[in-house]
Each structure stands twice: as C-alpha cells, then as structure tokens.
Design an enzyme around this catalytic site. Sequence first.
Site, PDB file in Angstrom:
ATOM      1  N   ARG A  28       0.836  -1.199   0.000  1.00  0.00           N
ATOM      2  CA  ARG A  28       0.000   0.000   0.000  1.00  0.00           C
ATOM      3  C   ARG A  28       0.871   1.250   0.000  1.00  0.00           C
ATOM      4  O   ARG A  28       2.039   1.208   0.379  1.00  0.00           O
ATOM      5  CB  ARG A  28      -0.840   0.062   1.283  1.00  0.00           C
ATOM      6  N   ASP A  55       0.164   5.373   1.502  1.00  0.00           N
ATOM      7  CA  ASP A  55      -0.806   6.161   2.267  1.00  0.00           C
ATOM      8  C   ASP A  55      -1.355   7.339   1.463  1.00  0.00           C
ATOM      9  O   ASP A  55      -0.828   7.680   0.404  1.00  0.00           O
ATOM     10  CB  ASP A  55      -0.130   6.715   3.527  1.00  0.00           C
ATOM     11  N   TYR A  98      12.606   3.797  -2.167  1.00  0.00           N
ATOM     12  CA  TYR A  98      11.764   4.972  -1.919  1.00  0.00           C
ATOM     13  C   TYR A  98      12.625   6.226  -2.020  1.00  0.00           C
ATOM     14  O   TYR A  98      13.843   6.186  -1.817  1.00  0.00           O
ATOM     15  CB  TYR A  98      11.180   4.939  -0.506  1.00  0.00           C
ATOM     16  N   ARG A 118       9.095   7.222   6.321  1.00  0.00           N
ATOM     17  CA  ARG A 118       8.751   8.550   6.831  1.00  0.00           C
ATOM     18  C   ARG A 118       9.297   8.768   8.246  1.00  0.00           C
ATOM     19  O   ARG A 118       9.671   9.897   8.607  1.00  0.00           O
ATOM     20  CB  ARG A 118       7.233   8.754   6.801  1.00  0.00           C
TER      21      ARG A 118
END
Lengths: 246, 246
Positions: free
Chosen positions: A51, A53, A111, A199
Amino acid sequence: MGRLKVIISYDGTLFSGYQVQPGERTVQAEIERVLAIMHKEEKVKVTASGRTDARVHATGQTLHFDTPLAIPADKYRKALNVQLPRDIRVMSVEEVEHDFHARYSVTGKRYRYIWSCEPIQNPFRRHYTVETNGVKPDVVAMQKAAQAIIGTHDFSCFCASNTSVQDKVRTVTSLQFEWHGEELHMVIEGSGFLYNMVRIIAGTLWEVGIDRRTIENIALVVASEDRDKAGKTAPPQGLYLEKVFY
Amino acid sequence: MGRLKVIISYDGTLFSGYQVQPGERTVQAEIERVLAIMHKEEKVKVTASGRTDARVHATGQTLHFDTPLAIPADKYRKALNVQLPRDIRVMSVEEVEHDFHARYSVTGKRYRYIWSCEPIQNPFRRHYTVETNGVKPDVVAMQKAAQAIIGTHDFSCFCASNTSVQDKVRTVTSLQFEWHGEELHMVIEGSGFLYNMVRIIAGTLWEVGIDRRTIENIALVVASEDRDKAGKTAPPQGLYLEKVFY
C-alpha cells in the site's frame, strides 16, 4: 488467462492512498474500475507490491492481475491509460509467468523522500515536497547518522505502533542523500519496509540535520527497538515509491 | 501612505484566473482578502501588470498597492505569505515611488510556454505543461518560423477576436525554444501582449513543428492581420507569466 505485471506512476495528492476503502477515492479502486469496464463488468482482482498512504506518490508502484484478454502488452497499457484518470499513468505492461506475485515475489524496494529547502516556498512543489521554510540541514551529519540504519536490524523503532506485523527485522541496503538544486532527496533501498518506516527515518534523520539529535543517537534509537525514541513521522507528500525489485 | 511593488508566484490550477470575478476563486480576490485582514477590514485596491486566465501560472506577476502600514518590506512579505493560500507565494516586496504603476509603467514582459513530450504522460506535470502524447516537434523549423514574429507588427492575427483593444501593434523582442529534458519551452519577450497572444503563437508555431504548416506561412499569417489564418489557441496550463519589466 495470462498474468500481467504492470508498473504505474501516480500523483497521490487527490487519493486516500493506494488501497480500496469504501467511499474513498483510491488508486486501486480507479484501476479496478477501468479493468471492470475492459472485462465487461467482470471484477478483476489487482494485487500491488504494497500500500501507499494518502498523499504519498509513486513512480514505480508494481501490480499484477490475471486477464483473459489477448491484447498485446503495449496496447493493454494504452487501453488502460485512455480510461484512467490523469493522475494515474501506466508506465509499462509485461506478460509474466503465473508464479509471479506483485507482493510475495518482491526482493526489494526503493523509496525517495524530498524536502524543498527554498527560502520562499515554491507553489508548484507544495504537493510534491515537504517544505522546510528555507532551513538547509547538515547533510553530512545526516549521511553519517544513516550508517547506523544501513544493514539488517529489528526496525521496531521506525515502525508505526499500530501494526500487526510480528517480524520487524528488515535489511536497508542503501541510504543516500542527494541535493537536486535546493531540494534534498533521501533515497533508501532495502529488502522491505515496515509501516511508515521511510517517513519515520526521514523525520528522525531530519532532526540530526537540524542539530536536534546527535549522530550517535541514531544507533541507540535502532538498538532501543522503541518507536518513542525515534523522531516524528515526516509528512506524506514528500514520499515516493520509486521502484520495486523482483 | 507608502506604495509597494510586489512580485508573486502562483499555481493557476485552482484559480478562475487572476482578476476578481463574483463567486469565483481568483488570485486578486485572495490577495485583497488578506490585505483587508491586515488593514482592519479596510479595502486595499491592488493593481496588477495585467490579467492571467484560468489555469495560467505565474512566477513573476507584479502588483502594486498603497498601504498606511509601516512594516519593513521583508516583514510585509512574510505577513502576506502567512495568510495567503499555499498556491500563491509572495516572492518579494519593495517600497517604490508613488509614480510607479504595476500596469502603466510596464516596459515589457516575458512569458514561458511548456510542452511535455514524454512518450507516456507524467502525472506530476499534468497541470503544469501541455502534453503532446510523445510527439516531438521539429524545433529547428519552429525557431525559423519564429523569425517572422520577432519585431514590431500589427498582431491582430494572434489576438483573440473578443477584445476591445484598438491598437494591436506590439513588439516581440525575442522568441526562443529550449529543450529541458523532454520538455520543450518557448520563451517570448516583448513590449506587451494582446489577449491570448502567447497561446495563439504557441499553437501556431506548434503546427509548424508537426509539419501541418510551413515556415513561410507564418509571415503570411502576420501580414494577414486575420485571427482565422493563425492556429489554435494552445491550452492554458502550459503558460507562465515569468517576468514583468519596468
């Protein structure tokens, strides 16, 4: 019935995340809606690498699904793009073996996290970076601190507390900072990532960059296996899922 | 009462253009709303170098207004930015003489028009460029054709027909094409521009670039003084008001 591997790019700004949620606009729901049209209202189940966000972007999210349609891969890509909203684009479609699985076959992910350090916020980048109000961090310190993260560790300290995952051991294979003009990029690769892990790492290393946390502290945070010892979760709009490795 | 010259940048995507229109979200209305707050609900009249249309962007729109507040210029800039929405940013505030006028003192303007020629549309650029579906035009031909536009001409051919302006003579001082990766930029400077002039020039030179119009045709279009002889008005989201000269 053929299996397709599909790489998509999306601007996460107007999505409530990747995964279907009743009543919300999500990336998965848009793709399944278009596939249902192509398959005469037959539901096609789409599986993603994982997933993302709300407001998180992707330039290399990867999916698979099975389809009975005998359309050449590149035509399939175009057919999807014609019907998808403009904030999702299919970058490639490729026929794969039936044992390929977008989630279980993943060997790693990359990422990217972007801060915009321009003295005056750039209105064109407000949804695509996190603004620092002109603060330019000490990237040498951030890069040094990152060394304590690279490697195989129990990353409980960098995992949102509301997750059910048991095994929190992951391997971070690289973590690099790069300046692109006045934007600072953190590029991180690893075997897999826990919920909010990138994050929280971004938010914690940022604190090193602005001298609110020492370089040496990061090894202690990792060893603590305690989410409360790490920094804040950095905002979603700076994050991009860039590449999924198989 | 001091006069301030203010340079602003805005993402035009969510605005119905620069100028106040009842019931619409406009750049001017947002700025006047914030100035009214700063001036205890006293209306402050803001004058811009000119209008921009819905979805058109600016990186150097210039305004003036008179204010009784004795706030240093840079603090004024920050005070405005704190209250303005994130799609408008004040880049600079400068005290000027009382005879400075954001519209009447203009000596020239620079606009930029951007096409994205990536083979697959980039979802992050959809509001900020015009997509060509991977078509890469012949920029050498476009640059040659541009020579017929540079100079002082009656530009009726490049003026939207619904304007009341009488004198349509303007001077284009430079018109350059530049590749920035897979994005093509047209940078145009001149003494002043008629309504839709940059977008009609972009649309017309584009037709040269994709071989739907000859290089030689452009001189005939200019000489015709006939809007119908020129090409289509290119879409608004590719256009940026970049700099106003005084």
